[in-house]
Design a protein around this motif. Structure first.
Motif, mmCIF file in Angstrom:
data_model
loop_
_atom_site.group_PDB
_atom_site.id
_atom_site.type_symbol
_atom_site.label_atom_id
_atom_site.label_comp_id
_atom_site.label_asym_id
_atom_site.label_seq_id
_atom_site.Cartn_x
_atom_site.Cartn_y
_atom_site.Cartn_z
ATOM 1 N N SER A 59 18.572 55.240 3.470
ATOM 2 C CA SER A 59 17.940 54.557 2.350
ATOM 3 C C SER A 59 18.948 54.422 1.224
ATOM 4 C CB SER A 59 16.742 55.371 1.857
ATOM 5 O OG SER A 59 15.857 55.584 2.941
ATOM 6 N N VAL A 91 15.371 48.420 -3.391
ATOM 7 C CA VAL A 91 15.432 49.686 -2.648
ATOM 8 C C VAL A 91 15.177 49.401 -1.168
ATOM 9 C CG1 VAL A 91 14.458 52.003 -2.351
ATOM 10 C CG2 VAL A 91 14.654 51.004 -4.652
ATOM 11 N N ILE A 92 16.109 49.874 -0.330
ATOM 12 C CA ILE A 92 15.986 49.689 1.116
ATOM 13 C C ILE A 92 15.737 51.044 1.756
ATOM 14 C CG2 ILE A 92 17.237 49.002 3.218
ATOM 15 C CD1 ILE A 92 18.644 47.441 0.344
ATOM 16 N N GLU A 93 14.680 51.113 2.568
ATOM 17 C CA GLU A 93 14.333 52.373 3.215
ATOM 18 C C GLU A 93 14.289 52.203 4.724
ATOM 19 O OE1 GLU A 93 11.643 55.379 0.490
ATOM 20 O OE2 GLU A 93 10.657 53.691 1.458
ATOM 21 N N GLY A 94 14.659 53.262 5.430
ATOM 22 C CA GLY A 94 14.587 53.243 6.891
ATOM 23 C C GLY A 94 15.883 52.761 7.507
ATOM 24 N N THR A 95 15.968 52.932 8.841
ATOM 25 C CA THR A 95 17.217 52.577 9.520
ATOM 26 C C THR A 95 16.965 51.511 10.580
ATOM 27 O OG1 THR A 95 16.779 54.391 11.013
ATOM 28 C CG2 THR A 95 18.347 54.816 9.250
ATOM 29 N N SER A 131 14.440 49.056 8.939
ATOM 30 C CA SER A 131 14.811 49.085 7.523
ATOM 31 C C SER A 131 14.049 48.007 6.758
ATOM 32 C CB SER A 131 16.330 48.996 7.344
ATOM 33 O OG SER A 131 16.787 47.740 7.646
ATOM 34 N N ALA A 150 11.586 48.611 0.028
ATOM 35 C CA ALA A 150 10.594 49.561 -0.485
ATOM 36 C C ALA A 150 10.189 49.217 -1.914
ATOM 37 C CB ALA A 150 11.151 50.980 -0.435
ATOM 38 N N TYR A 191 13.333 57.136 -6.760
ATOM 39 C CA TYR A 191 14.483 56.521 -6.076
ATOM 40 C C TYR A 191 15.804 56.830 -6.771
ATOM 41 C CZ TYR A 191 10.813 53.720 -3.847
ATOM 42 O OH TYR A 191 9.709 53.305 -3.157
ATOM 43 N N LEU A 238 18.809 58.280 -4.824
ATOM 44 C CA LEU A 238 19.354 57.563 -3.659
ATOM 45 C C LEU A 238 20.756 57.036 -3.947
ATOM 46 C CD1 LEU A 238 16.378 55.351 -2.375
ATOM 47 C CD2 LEU A 238 17.302 57.423 -1.330
#
Ligand code: NIG
Ligand code: FE
Length: 416
Positions: A2, A39-43, A47, A50, A62, A65
């Protein structure tokens, strides 16, 4: 991983366009946030976006991060090219010369050239070589920021060769960074083996034998319903078979002549009706009132030297309009997404917001992906591009040489 994409000069979210379901667009529907963060979350495939907003308003949760600076660049959703025929071998430049000497597209096709010409070359090429050629083409799209791509079969036209093309597309889904959808277009032209038995017999075989056997590779079913190709009755047989297998349909409609393609799309609830160069007023009204996305392909009109599709007629009636390349060897031998936008602006009188939405959110609608692709809002997939620009107009202003080399993020990483 993230992270926060910070110091974005302008973030194009398309929030208003999402609310309006891609219709009746105004400049403010681009939903541009200046001095923004994302905001970028996950893979990987998971992904997601967020959060989006002004960077000074980044929520506390956040703030720890990792931050990646966009250095003031503009961030836009990745492009969605919802209509390509990129799995083919051979080239048809000789037919281009024949057209320059005065022959029409239909005349060349009726003399044994056209689609059948590409079919011969595609049948001869091994699956391995066809994959290599096709994956290079996917890379060419990715470098321009096309992160979602529809790919049709239709240059195999035998059970084995159509299956080969579907397997190539399936491998492209797994091996490339693009999100890909496979469209089964065995109903592209009548193969030479069916010259005697005719269109009806061919469609019966495609609909009732090939389609059920190949269904696990197929996301959508398409047909070239047009003068000299397939008829409304053929489309009805094929689309009924698709519906009984719960496979959504799309259609090559009213490209060469007004032959009932738009009507068929509306009556079967197809995801999209594409081309529409010869569409009439009545059909435009029908499409505008429906959920069918009207897909216009300006590079095809350019290359065929035909009047452009009636974008204003459709848009002003409230139709949802997408734009795509139609990349294919016969009528649109180009992968230039920027040129599609330039032609839409100058020849079809589309506004910058109409063009941008047509190449993102509305392309996603045409693929049934409107809740995942084509906008940058919480919950959407993190597919985006970064460009050096103050306005999205810059994408379509400097035409004809793929000038923009965006940074591209999709499937969880920067790929270019
Ligand atoms: O989208 N219209 C049908 N198919 C392609 C052309 C195919 C070809 O000529 O190879 C199109 O225009
Ligand atoms: Fe096409």
């Amino acid at each position: 991983v993230s992270f926060v994409l910070d110091k974005i000069g302008a973030l194009v979210t398309l929030e208003g366009a999402v609310e309006k379901k891609g219709r009746f667009l105004k400049p403010q529907d681009l939903g541009i946030i200046s001095e923004a963060a994302l905001v970028i979350e996950g893979t990987g495939l998971k992904s997601k976006v967020a959060w989006v907003g002004q960077r000074t308003e980044l929520p506390k949760k956040y703030s720890k991060l990792k931050k990646v600076s966009a250095r003031g660049q503009m961030v836009l959703p990745g492009f969605v090219d919802s209509h390509t025929h990129l799995v083919f071998a051979g080239d048809r430049s000789h037919e281009f010369e024949m057209r320059l000497a005065g022959k029409s597209y239909l005349e060349i096709a009726q003399a044994g050239g056209g689609i059948i010409n590409s079919v011969k070359a595609t049948r001869e090429m091994s699956e391995k070589d066809l994959f290599k050629l096709s994956s290079e083409r996917v890379e060419t799209f990715l470098k321009q920021g096309v992160t979602t791509l529809e790919i049709k079969t239709g240059y195999g036209l035998s059970f084995e060769s159509e299956k080969k093309c579907l397997k190539v597309i399936d491998k492209l889904k797994r091996k490339t960074s693009a999100t890909i959808r496979a469209t089964f277009l065995a109903a592209h032209a009548l193969p030479m083996e069916f010259k005697e038995s005719g269109h009806k017999a061919y469609i019966q075989e495609v609909a009732h034998d090939w389609l059920p056997k190949l269904k696990n590779y197929i996301d959508f079913v398409d047909i070239f319903l047009d003068k000299g190709y397939f008829a409304k009755e053929d489309a009805a047989i094929l689309f009924q078979a698709a519906q009984s297998l719960k496979i959504a349909t799309r259609i090559h409609a009213d490209e060469l002549a007004l032959t009932g393609g738009s009507e068929t799309a509306v009556s079967f609830g197809s995801l999209s009706a594409d081309h529409l160069l010869k569409i009439g007023e009545k059909e435009m009204d029908m499409l505008a009132k429906s959920e069918v996305t009207a897909t216009l392909l300006p590079t095809t009109a350019f290359f065929l030297n035909e009047p452009y599709g009636p974008a204003r007629g459709l848009l002003d009636r409230g139709a949802r309009v997408a734009l795509a390349t139609d990349f294919n060897p016969g009528t649109s031998p180009t992968q230039d997404v920027s040129l599609v936008g330039s032609l839409a602006a100058l020849q079809m009188k589309m506004s910058i917001e109409e063009i941008l939405v047509a190449l993102t959110l509305n392309g996603a609608y045409a693929l049934g992906l409107q809740n995942q692709k084509g906008a940058l809002l919480p919950g959407y997939d993190a597919d985006f591009i970064l460009i050096e620009a103050k306005s999205p107009a810059r994408l379509f202003y400097e035409f004809g040489r793929n000038w923009f080399k965006p940074k591209v993020f999709c499937k969880g990483k920067f790929i270019a």
